[in-house]
Design an enzyme around this catalytic site. Structure first.
Site, PDB file in Angstrom:
ATOM      1  N   ARG A 274      22.425  -9.563  49.484  1.00  0.00           N
ATOM      2  CA  ARG A 274      23.691  -9.708  48.772  1.00  0.00           C
ATOM      3  C   ARG A 274      24.289  -8.414  48.267  1.00  0.00           C
ATOM      4  O   ARG A 274      25.486  -8.165  48.446  1.00  0.00           O
ATOM      5  CB  ARG A 274      23.518 -10.609  47.521  1.00  0.00           C
ATOM      6  N   THR A 275      23.478  -7.608  47.588  1.00  0.00           N
ATOM      7  CA  THR A 275      24.065  -6.470  46.875  1.00  0.00           C
ATOM      8  C   THR A 275      24.714  -5.507  47.858  1.00  0.00           C
ATOM      9  O   THR A 275      25.881  -5.139  47.710  1.00  0.00           O
ATOM     10  CB  THR A 275      22.997  -5.773  46.007  1.00  0.00           C
TER      11      THR A 275
ATOM     12  N   ARG B 167      20.300   1.530  45.880  1.00  0.00           N
ATOM     13  CA  ARG B 167      19.134   0.744  45.438  1.00  0.00           C
ATOM     14  C   ARG B 167      17.880   1.499  45.869  1.00  0.00           C
ATOM     15  O   ARG B 167      17.801   1.991  46.990  1.00  0.00           O
ATOM     16  CB  ARG B 167      19.141  -0.649  46.059  1.00  0.00           C
TER      17      ARG B 167
ATOM     18  N   LYS C   7      11.748  12.609  58.587  1.00  0.00           N
ATOM     19  CA  LYS C   7      11.282  13.979  58.892  1.00  0.00           C
ATOM     20  C   LYS C   7      10.795  14.670  57.622  1.00  0.00           C
ATOM     21  O   LYS C   7      10.444  15.843  57.645  1.00  0.00           O
ATOM     22  CB  LYS C   7      12.430  14.797  59.489  1.00  0.00           C
TER      23      LYS C   7
ATOM     24  N   HIS D  44      19.796  -3.756  36.907  1.00  0.00           N
ATOM     25  CA  HIS D  44      20.693  -4.169  38.003  1.00  0.00           C
ATOM     26  C   HIS D  44      22.020  -4.539  37.330  1.00  0.00           C
ATOM     27  O   HIS D  44      22.386  -5.708  37.247  1.00  0.00           O
ATOM     28  CB  HIS D  44      20.049  -5.368  38.712  1.00  0.00           C
TER      29      HIS D  44
HETATM   30  N1  ASP Z   1      18.058  -9.757  44.091  1.00  0.00           N
HETATM   31  C1  ASP Z   1      17.682  -9.454  42.740  1.00  0.00           C
HETATM   32  C2  ASP Z   1      17.167  -8.034  42.647  1.00  0.00           C
HETATM   33  O1  ASP Z   1      17.158  -7.333  43.642  1.00  0.00           O
HETATM   34  C3  ASP Z   1      16.717 -10.466  42.201  1.00  0.00           C
HETATM   35  C4  ASP Z   1      15.462 -10.658  43.035  1.00  0.00           C
HETATM   36  O2  ASP Z   1      15.245  -9.922  44.017  1.00  0.00           O
HETATM   37  O3  ASP Z   1      14.704 -11.550  42.676  1.00  0.00           O
HETATM   38  O4  ASP Z   1      16.806  -7.630  41.588  1.00  0.00           O
HETATM   39  N1   CP Z   2      21.044 -10.571  43.838  1.00  0.00           N
HETATM   40  C1   CP Z   2      20.570  -9.560  44.615  1.00  0.00           C
HETATM   41  O1   CP Z   2      20.431  -8.413  44.176  1.00  0.00           O
HETATM   42  O2   CP Z   2      20.315  -9.915  45.912  1.00  0.00           O
HETATM   43  P1   CP Z   2      19.748  -8.941  47.036  1.00  0.00           P
HETATM   44  O3   CP Z   2      18.383  -8.496  46.571  1.00  0.00           O
HETATM   45  O4   CP Z   2      19.703  -9.745  48.307  1.00  0.00           O
HETATM   46  O5   CP Z   2      20.667  -7.755  47.128  1.00  0.00           O
END
Ligand code: ASP
Ligand code: CP
Length: 299
Positions: A46-47, A95, A74, A123
């Site tokens: 998602r993010t 991330r 590398k 987050h």
């Molecule tokens: N998607 C969220 C995160 O990356 C929550 C999870 O992974 O459970 O923090």
């Molecule tokens: N809510 C969230 O961060 O989803 P992802 O880990 O899939 O990005």
């Protein structure tokens, strides 16, 4: 402007982002020029994709950085990687499994950096999506009873959300498996900053709740995977548990969800996690719009 931690988001900034997000949903916004880079050193559905979608809808061009096919293999450093993307882009979403990595990137980069999750720390854009969803569903945040349920020790989404809910005056009930409470550092800080009395509990009691927010056991952050599996098998929320709450309770989840929510809940009127996920695009458009506003030359 960077967005690194919910602790650096004031109430008025959050409200500004909600107003912008509502305008984004209506298509009432000016497009921006510039380039967004997404640098995801950890898995994401998602993010990353919602940042890319939000960037494109806002008018930005996008570059996605695939770490596994980059010169990191590398031996190139994180710092040099960030320096390169600072040359190529006007804004970056990052991330990384290491806590503090987004802040380090922001120190190196001249352009805005948005923290899309740094280890078990924070987050913040997720917390803003969560508040926006609560506001949309419940018309307010202040005074709502919100149960936070799951692995509150490792879930960065919960750490940012606790700060965000305290900022808006919600009444939080902290429920985790024993050993997976939020750290005392986080609870003590929020308690003293907002003059409240958060305390950890271990029994799923949702009576009187307006919102139940669930997060999965963050297995990837456990040293002992067997321990994670045992906890997962014991800590699961069922439709009957939800029915202890208020009749119009909503259930939220940052996703991905694994098996901490039984499937019958998905089809119930309480489940709002898919609506929550779809709010990611307007809210992330609003965050980037705000971050880019402070930068001369873009638009
Ligand atoms: N998607 C969220 C995160 O990356 C929550 C999870 O992974 O459970 O923090
Ligand atoms: N809510 C969230 O961060 O989803 P992802 O880990 O899939 O990005």
């Amino acid at each position: 402007m960077d967005m690194l931690s919910m602790r650096e988001v004031s109430k008025s900034l959050a409200q500004d982002i909600f107003v912008r997000a509502a305008r984004m949903e209506k298509g009432d916004f000016e497009r921006r020029e510039g380039v967004l880079s997404t640098l995801f050193f950890e898995a994401s559905t998602r993010t990353k994709s919602s940042f890319l979608s939000a960037g494109l809808r806002l008018g930005l061009k996008t570059i996605d950085f695939p770490p596994e096919r980059s010169s990191l293999s590398k031996g190139e450093s994180f710092s040099d990687t960030i320096r390169m993307f600072d040359n190529y882009s006007d804004i970056m979403a990052i991330r990384h499994p290491r806590e503090g990595s987004a802040r380090l990137a922001a120190k190196i980069a001249a352009h805005p950096v948005i923290n899309g999750g740094d280890g078990a720390n924070e987050h913040p854009s997720q917390a803003l999506i969560d508040l926006y969803t609560i506001k949309k569903e419940k018309k307010k945040i202040e005074g709502l009873k919100v149960a936070l349920f799951g692995d509150l020790k490792h879930a960065r989404a919960m750490h940012s959300l606790m700060q965000a809910l305290a900022l808006f005056g919600a009444d939080m009930r902290i429920i985790s498996p024993p050993g997976l409470e939020p750290s005392y550092g986080i609870m003590d800080r929020i308690n003293s900053e907002f003059g409240i009395k958060l305390k950890a509990t271990h029994t799923p009691d949702f009576s009187g709740c307006d919102v139940i927010y669930v997060v999965r056991v963050q297995e990837e952050r456990f040293v002992d995977k067997y321990e994670a599996k045992q906890i997962k098998d014991r800590f699961r929320i069922k439709l009957a548990d939800v029915e202890q709450a208020k009749k119009d309770v909503i259930i939220m989840h940052p996703l991905p969800k694994i098996d901490e929510i039984t499937p019958d809940i998905d089809a119930s009127p309480y489940a709002k996690y898919y609506a929550q996920a779809s709010n990611a695009v307007p809210v992330r458009m609003a965050i980037m719009d705000k971050c880019l506003e402070s930068k001369e030359g873009v638009r």
